[in-house]
Design an enzyme around this catalytic site. Structure first.
Site: not given
Ligand code: DX5
Ligand code: ZN
Length: 229
Positions: A44, A182, A42, A15, A75, A184, A73, A144, A204-205, A40
Site C-alpha cells: 500500500m 480478498d 499487500d 495475507s 495497491m 472478509g 497485491h 476485492m 488475513g485476520s 499474499h
Molecule cells: C485489504 C487487503 C487484504 C487484507 C485482507 O485491502 O488487500 O489482503 O489483508 O484482510 P482480511 O482477510 O482481514 O479481510
Molecule cells: Zn490483498
C-alpha cells in the site's frame, strides 16, 4: 453430483497484512508450515489507499524463508514504476488494480515479460466489464470483497456476483485465470465464496487470529469443498 467428484480444492493465500510486523519471520513461517499455497503480500502506498505498508525490500528479505508462491497485491498508483523492483525481489504473481493506472494492458505486458504471472484486481465499485478486454491475458483475477486498505473488514456480499460472472466468462471464452477473493474471507464466509466459484481465498485476520493456523487452512479448504459438493 458425487461427493468430491471433479472438484478442485481451493488454494489459501494468507495475507501478512494482519501479522505482527515486528515478527515478520514468524509470520512467514506460520504460512510456510501450513498447507496454504500462496503468501499474499499487500503493498500500500498511502495514495491509492490511505495506509502505507511495505515495499520490495521486505519481499526480498523474506523470500529466502519461504517456498510458497509469492502473490504480490499492489495497491499503489502508477504500478508501472514498481514492477521491476518486485520482480527482482522474488514475486511470482504481481496483481495490479484496474483503477490504478490508465495503461493496464501495457503494465500487464511488463509483468509477463519478466516471466511472472500477472493479475488484475477490481474494487467493489468496479464492474467486471471494465476488465473484459484484458481477461484473455491474465493469470489471476482478484475480486476485492471489501474496499481495499485495511484488514479485518466485513465482506461485501454483492461482490461475489462478480465471481459468478468471471467464472461464466472463463468457461465461455476458454480463458485460464484463477479467481481469487480478498477481504472478509473467513470460516463463516468461505462457503459463499466457494459456491460462487473461487479458486483462491485470501485470508488475513482470520489466518493470523487462528490459534492453530494449519487447522484453519485445512478447515477453509474442507468447508469450501463441502459448499460445492
Ligand atoms: C485489504 C487487503 C487484504 C487484507 C485482507 O485491502 O488487500 O489482503 O489483508 O484482510 P482480511 O482477510 O482481514 O479481510
Ligand atoms: Zn490483498
Amino acid at each position: 453430483m458425487l461427493m468430491g467428484y471433479n472438484i478442485a480444492m481451493i488454494k489459501i493465500a494468507p495475507s501478512v497484512l494482519s501479522a505482527n510486523f515486528s515478527d515478520m519471520k514468524q509470520a512467514v513461517y506460520d504460512i510456510e508450515y501450513s498447507s496454504a499455497e500462496y503468501v499474499h503480500l499487500d503493498v500500500m502506498d498511502g495514495s491509492f489507499v490511505p495506509e502505507i505498508t511495505f515495499g520490495s525490500k521486505l519481499v526480498n528479505d523474506i523470500r529466502p524463508l519461504s517456498s510458497k508462491v509469492f502473490d504480490v497485491h499492489l495497491m499503489v498508483n502508477r504500478p508501472e514504476n514498481h514492477i521491476d523492483s518486485f520482480a527482482k525481489a522474488g514475486a511470482d504473481i504481481i496483481t495490479i488494480h484496474q483503477e490504478s493506472t490508465i495503461h493496464i494492458h501495457r503494465v500487464l505486458q511488463m509483468i509477463k515479460s519478466r516471466n511472472l504471472k500477472c493479475g488484475i484486481s477490481i474494487v467493489p465499485s468496479t464492474p467486471v466489464c471494465m476488465i473484459t478486454p484484458i481477461l484473455e491475458m491474465v493469470d489471476l483475477v482478484l475480486v476485492m470483497t471489501v474496499n481495499p486498505g485495511y484488514g479485518g473488514q466485513k465482506l461485501i456480499q454483492s461482490c461475489l456476483d462478480k465471481v459468478i460472472e468471471l467464472k461464466e466468462i472463463r468457461e465461455r471464452e476458454d480463458y485460464s485465470y484463477e479467481i481469487s477473493v480478498d477481504g472478509g474471507i473467513n470460516l463463516a464466509t468461505v462457503q459463499d465464496a466457494a459456491a460462487a466459484g473461487i479458486d483462491v481465498a485470501v485470508a488475513g485476520s482470520a489466518f493470523f487470529s487462528a490459534s492453530d493456523k494449519n487447522t484453519f487452512v485445512e478447515s477453509m479448504k474442507r468447508l469450501a469443498q463441502e459448499a460445492v459438493s
